[in-house]
Scaffold this motif. Structure first.
Motif, mmCIF file in Angstrom:
data_model
loop_
_atom_site.group_PDB
_atom_site.id
_atom_site.type_symbol
_atom_site.label_atom_id
_atom_site.label_comp_id
_atom_site.label_asym_id
_atom_site.label_seq_id
_atom_site.Cartn_x
_atom_site.Cartn_y
_atom_site.Cartn_z
ATOM 1 N N ASP A 1 0.035 5.223 -8.891
ATOM 2 C CA ASP A 1 0.715 5.701 -7.681
ATOM 3 C C ASP A 1 -0.231 5.643 -6.488
ATOM 4 O O ASP A 1 -1.454 5.519 -6.645
ATOM 5 N N SER A 2 0.352 5.752 -5.296
ATOM 6 C CA SER A 2 -0.445 5.757 -4.052
ATOM 7 C C SER A 2 -1.457 4.621 -4.048
ATOM 8 O O SER A 2 -2.643 4.814 -3.763
ATOM 9 N N LEU A 3 -0.983 3.435 -4.347
ATOM 10 C CA LEU A 3 -1.887 2.286 -4.478
ATOM 11 C C LEU A 3 -2.518 1.905 -3.149
ATOM 12 O O LEU A 3 -1.896 2.021 -2.076
ATOM 13 N N ARG A 4 -3.767 1.455 -3.249
ATOM 14 C CA ARG A 4 -4.556 1.054 -2.085
ATOM 15 C C ARG A 4 -4.974 -0.402 -2.240
ATOM 16 O O ARG A 4 -4.978 -0.934 -3.357
ATOM 17 N N PRO B 1 0.835 -1.210 0.000
ATOM 18 C CA PRO B 1 0.000 0.000 0.000
ATOM 19 C C PRO B 1 0.862 1.248 0.000
ATOM 20 O O PRO B 1 1.875 1.317 0.704
ATOM 21 N N GLY B 2 0.463 2.221 -0.826
ATOM 22 C CA GLY B 2 1.235 3.441 -0.981
ATOM 23 C C GLY B 2 2.284 3.371 -2.080
ATOM 24 O O GLY B 2 2.858 4.397 -2.454
ATOM 25 N N GLY B 3 2.509 2.187 -2.598
ATOM 26 C CA GLY B 3 3.525 1.996 -3.627
ATOM 27 C C GLY B 3 3.040 2.349 -5.018
ATOM 28 O O GLY B 3 1.903 2.793 -5.217
ATOM 29 N N SER B 4 3.924 2.149 -5.981
ATOM 30 C CA SER B 4 3.641 2.478 -7.379
ATOM 31 C C SER B 4 3.908 1.279 -8.263
ATOM 32 O O SER B 4 4.693 0.392 -7.917
ATOM 33 N N SER C 1 -0.948 -5.266 -1.201
ATOM 34 C CA SER C 1 -1.030 -5.878 0.122
ATOM 35 C C SER C 1 0.308 -5.742 0.830
ATOM 36 O O SER C 1 1.369 -5.733 0.199
ATOM 37 N N SER C 2 0.244 -5.653 2.132
ATOM 38 C CA SER C 2 1.466 -5.596 2.927
ATOM 39 C C SER C 2 1.878 -6.997 3.378
ATOM 40 O O SER C 2 2.899 -7.170 4.040
ATOM 41 N N THR D 1 -6.540 -3.637 -5.917
ATOM 42 C CA THR D 1 -6.257 -5.013 -6.293
ATOM 43 C C THR D 1 -7.262 -5.483 -7.335
ATOM 44 O O THR D 1 -8.467 -5.452 -7.114
ATOM 45 N N ALA D 2 -6.735 -5.895 -8.493
ATOM 46 C CA ALA D 2 -7.614 -6.258 -9.601
ATOM 47 C C ALA D 2 -6.793 -6.807 -10.760
ATOM 48 O O ALA D 2 -5.564 -6.669 -10.784
#
Lengths: 122, 107
Positions: A84-87, A14-17, A121-122, A91-92
């Motif tokens: 960016d700023s993935l949540r 999460p938060g990554g690109s 996902s973390s 997920t898809a």
């Protein structure tokens, strides 16, 4: 034969690109609008963004605006999606598709790639 | 954003049945309406564009009707390969939204 092949998916925190690519062949890429559509696991189709031949974007999707950027390189017959700023909810499976202007002057997604899976996902 | 509402969300049918799926737009979209079929694990593929035009290669047992806000997809005689999920989509104004899908399952 029209072929669209997505790549670049994977696991990201999460938060990554992530940058997705779509390699096109079998048609004159620079003549077509293109699009990204996503599908969360077990869910329906969700429009992400479109881009015209001249690199103009038309998103208007609130949940992705400002975080996702569609682009293209006509010299490489390639479509991209910078995310960016993935949540977790991003997920898809991400599909690229060709947009065709029909004889009725409407638009349709007439050819699709097989998709690339993005897991946040973390 | 234009909301697209499909009904039913799922249905059970037998081979040979006539099946109709409805799609309603939250505002008029003229004939800017497409129908897609998606089989499990596969990408979607277009069946109908501009509300009633059959995509090349799609069997004639599949048809679409409607204009404005109300649209239908009909399969006149369901075949085994038709068991899938169907989506409507409007391309009248961005974002080009999809319906939530209708799953057609074997009775």
């Amino acid at each position: 034969e029209v072929q669209l092949v997505e790549s670049g998916g994977g696991l990201v925190q999460p938060g990554g690109s992530l940058r997705l690519s779509c390699a096109a062949s079998g048609f004159t890429f620079r003549n077509n609008w293109m699009t990204w559509v996503r599908q969360a696991p077990g869910r329906g189709l969700e429009f992400v963004d479109i881009i015209d031949q001249d690199d103009s974007r038309e998103s208007n999707v609130d949940s992705m605006q400002g975080r996702f950027t569609i682009s293209r390189d006509n010299s490489k017959s390639s479509l991209y999606l910078q995310m960016d700023s993935l949540r977790a909810e991003d997920t898809a499976i991400y599909y690229c598709a060709r947009i065709l202007l029909t004889t009725s002057s409407t638009w349709v997604f007439d050819s699709w790639g097989q998709g690339t899976l993005v897991t946040v996902s973390s | 954003d234009i909301q697209m509402t499909q009904s039913p969300s799922s249905l059970y049918a037998s081979v040979g049945d006539r099946v109709t799926i409805t799609c309603r737009a939250s505002q008029s979209i003229s004939d800017f309406l497409n129908w897609y079929q998606q089989r499990p694990g596969k990408a979607p593929n277009v069946l109908i564009y501009a509300a009633s035009s059959l995509q090349s290669g799609v069997p004639s047992r599949i048809s679409g009707r409607g204009s404005g806000t109300d649209f239908t997809l009909t399969i006149s005689s369901l075949q085994p390969e038709d068991f899938a999920t169907y989506y409507c989509q409007q391309t009248y104004s961005t974002p080009w939204t999809f319906g939530q899908g209708t799953r057609v399952e074997i009775k």
